[in-house]
Design a protein around this motif. Structure first.
Motif, PDB file in Angstrom:
ATOM      1  N   GLU A 134       1.063   5.557  -0.413  1.00  0.00           N
ATOM      2  CA  GLU A 134       0.394   6.862  -0.445  1.00  0.00           C
ATOM      3  C   GLU A 134       1.306   7.869  -1.132  1.00  0.00           C
ATOM      4  O   GLU A 134       2.465   8.040  -0.742  1.00  0.00           O
ATOM      5  CB  GLU A 134       0.068   7.339   0.963  1.00  0.00           C
ATOM      6  N   GLU A 190      -6.507   5.047   6.883  1.00  0.00           N
ATOM      7  CA  GLU A 190      -7.844   4.620   6.462  1.00  0.00           C
ATOM      8  C   GLU A 190      -7.790   3.232   5.833  1.00  0.00           C
ATOM      9  O   GLU A 190      -8.667   2.390   6.080  1.00  0.00           O
ATOM     10  CB  GLU A 190      -8.415   5.626   5.460  1.00  0.00           C
ATOM     11  N   ALA A 191      -6.760   2.990   5.015  1.00  0.00           N
ATOM     12  CA  ALA A 191      -6.641   1.693   4.358  1.00  0.00           C
ATOM     13  C   ALA A 191      -6.419   0.575   5.372  1.00  0.00           C
ATOM     14  O   ALA A 191      -6.997  -0.509   5.255  1.00  0.00           O
ATOM     15  CB  ALA A 191      -5.500   1.728   3.341  1.00  0.00           C
ATOM     16  N   TRP A 222      -2.559   2.036  -4.743  1.00  0.00           N
ATOM     17  CA  TRP A 222      -2.096   3.414  -4.738  1.00  0.00           C
ATOM     18  C   TRP A 222      -3.154   4.316  -4.127  1.00  0.00           C
ATOM     19  O   TRP A 222      -4.324   4.288  -4.529  1.00  0.00           O
ATOM     20  CB  TRP A 222      -1.777   3.883  -6.154  1.00  0.00           C
ATOM     21  N   LEU A 223      -2.762   5.128  -3.177  1.00  0.00           N
ATOM     22  CA  LEU A 223      -3.644   6.082  -2.521  1.00  0.00           C
ATOM     23  C   LEU A 223      -3.174   7.488  -2.865  1.00  0.00           C
ATOM     24  O   LEU A 223      -2.010   7.830  -2.633  1.00  0.00           O
ATOM     25  CB  LEU A 223      -3.621   5.878  -0.998  1.00  0.00           C
ATOM     26  N   HIS A 224      -4.053   8.313  -3.425  1.00  0.00           N
ATOM     27  CA  HIS A 224      -3.695   9.657  -3.881  1.00  0.00           C
ATOM     28  C   HIS A 224      -4.271  10.712  -2.945  1.00  0.00           C
ATOM     29  O   HIS A 224      -5.490  10.756  -2.733  1.00  0.00           O
ATOM     30  CB  HIS A 224      -4.223   9.898  -5.297  1.00  0.00           C
ATOM     31  N   ARG A 225      -3.408  11.538  -2.407  1.00  0.00           N
ATOM     32  CA  ARG A 225      -3.881  12.667  -1.614  1.00  0.00           C
ATOM     33  C   ARG A 225      -4.548  13.673  -2.546  1.00  0.00           C
ATOM     34  O   ARG A 225      -3.965  14.073  -3.551  1.00  0.00           O
ATOM     35  CB  ARG A 225      -2.709  13.326  -0.868  1.00  0.00           C
ATOM     36  N   ILE A 234       0.861  -1.179   0.000  1.00  0.00           N
ATOM     37  CA  ILE A 234       0.000   0.000   0.000  1.00  0.00           C
ATOM     38  C   ILE A 234       0.898   1.230   0.000  1.00  0.00           C
ATOM     39  O   ILE A 234       1.753   1.381   0.876  1.00  0.00           O
ATOM     40  CB  ILE A 234      -0.921   0.028   1.230  1.00  0.00           C
ATOM     41  N   LEU A 285      -4.380   8.627   4.532  1.00  0.00           N
ATOM     42  CA  LEU A 285      -4.957   7.617   3.636  1.00  0.00           C
ATOM     43  C   LEU A 285      -4.438   6.227   3.962  1.00  0.00           C
ATOM     44  O   LEU A 285      -5.170   5.242   3.829  1.00  0.00           O
ATOM     45  CB  LEU A 285      -4.642   7.977   2.182  1.00  0.00           C
TER      46      LEU A 285
END
Length: 263
Positions: A165, A201-202, A185-188, A163, A198
């Motif tokens: 970010e 949260e994941a 992939w986590l995008h701000r 994971i 993020l």
């Protein structure tokens, strides 16, 4: 009769830094610069452990350092992950996140082929357990070089979940050129999103992990601690299965390189 004064602690001996010169500069993404350097002094540079660290020293103009004069202080330094070392060419790769004005970030923006570098280390790092069968790797931009090294170090057949970010889609990139991986992939969305939020949260939304899963977590220091506490209290993960690193701290210019989240 007088009491003897306590002896002064011995001065900590630090080996001199290794001198190298920039031989390659690559803009990997809009926010990441990869700089490679080489030189004969890197010959004894030990192959770094996954997620290990080095010190980069930045002497101000006019300061001759290293010096035999003990009164000349060590120049400012910053801690980075040595992404890859090629012992055949004495060549080291380091990745820099472009985050505006800052000692190392500004230097990387202005770096040119042939510039001198002073490097201490390597030290630290992660040794995958012999019984590793499943691992979750959690990282932000600062820890992606380390995450790639961990990915390359696990044995074939190990279950790996990653994971990451990052600021946005343009910052997505391959973690390793030799090991295939499809991270989440986590995008701000904007600059108001707290770093690591993020990732938290994941982790909160994850199903209960298997009891044999190990965790490698490296990101902003406060977010790392919240993720650590969540893994322990919500998911029941044993501390011995956690490898935690606070690579940087929001609002702090030079976070220590030994933040293991043990507090």
């Amino acid at each position: 009769m007088t009491d003897a004064l306590p002896a002064s602690p011995p001065r900590k001996h630090r080996p001199p830094p290794k001198e190298a010169f920039i031989d390659g500069i690559e803009h990997v993404t809009p926010g990441v610069i990869r700089i490679s350097c080489s030189g004969p002094e890197l010959a004894p540079f030990a192959t770094p452990k996954p997620g290990g660290h080095i010190k980069l020293f930045f002497p101000p103009p006019g300061l001759v350092w290293p010096s035999a004069d003990p009164d000349i202080p060590r120049p400012p330094s910053r801690t980075y992950t040595p992404r890859r070392f090629d012992p055949a060419q004495n060549r080291l790769e380091i990745e820099f996140v472009r985050h505006g004005e800052g000692l190392a970030s500004t230097w990387a923006e202005r770096a040119r082929i042939g510039d001198r570098m002073l490097i201490g280390g390597p030290g630290g790092g992660y040794v995958p357990p012999e019984d590793l069968r499943s691992i979750v790797i959690i990282a932000d931009e600062s820890a992606m070089p380390g995450a790639g090294m961990v990915l390359e170090a696990v044995a074939p057949g190990c279950s790996v979940q990653v994971i990451c970010e990052v600021a946005g889609a343009a910052e997505e990139r391959a973690l390793s050129p030799i090991v295939a991986c499809q991270p989440l992939w986590l995008h701000r969305k904007d600059k108001t999103t707290l770093p690591g939020a993020l990732l938290e949260e994941a982790v909160r939304a994850m199903p209960a992990p298997s009891s044999d899963t190990f965790w490698w977590v490296a990101c902003e220091a406060a977010a790392m601690r919240r993720i650590r506490d969540m893994l322990i209290t919500q998911h029941g993960v044993e501390r011995a299965r956690l490898h935690m690193r606070g690579y940087w701290k929001f609002g702090e210019a030079n976070h220590p390189d030994h933040d293991y989240g043990a507090d």
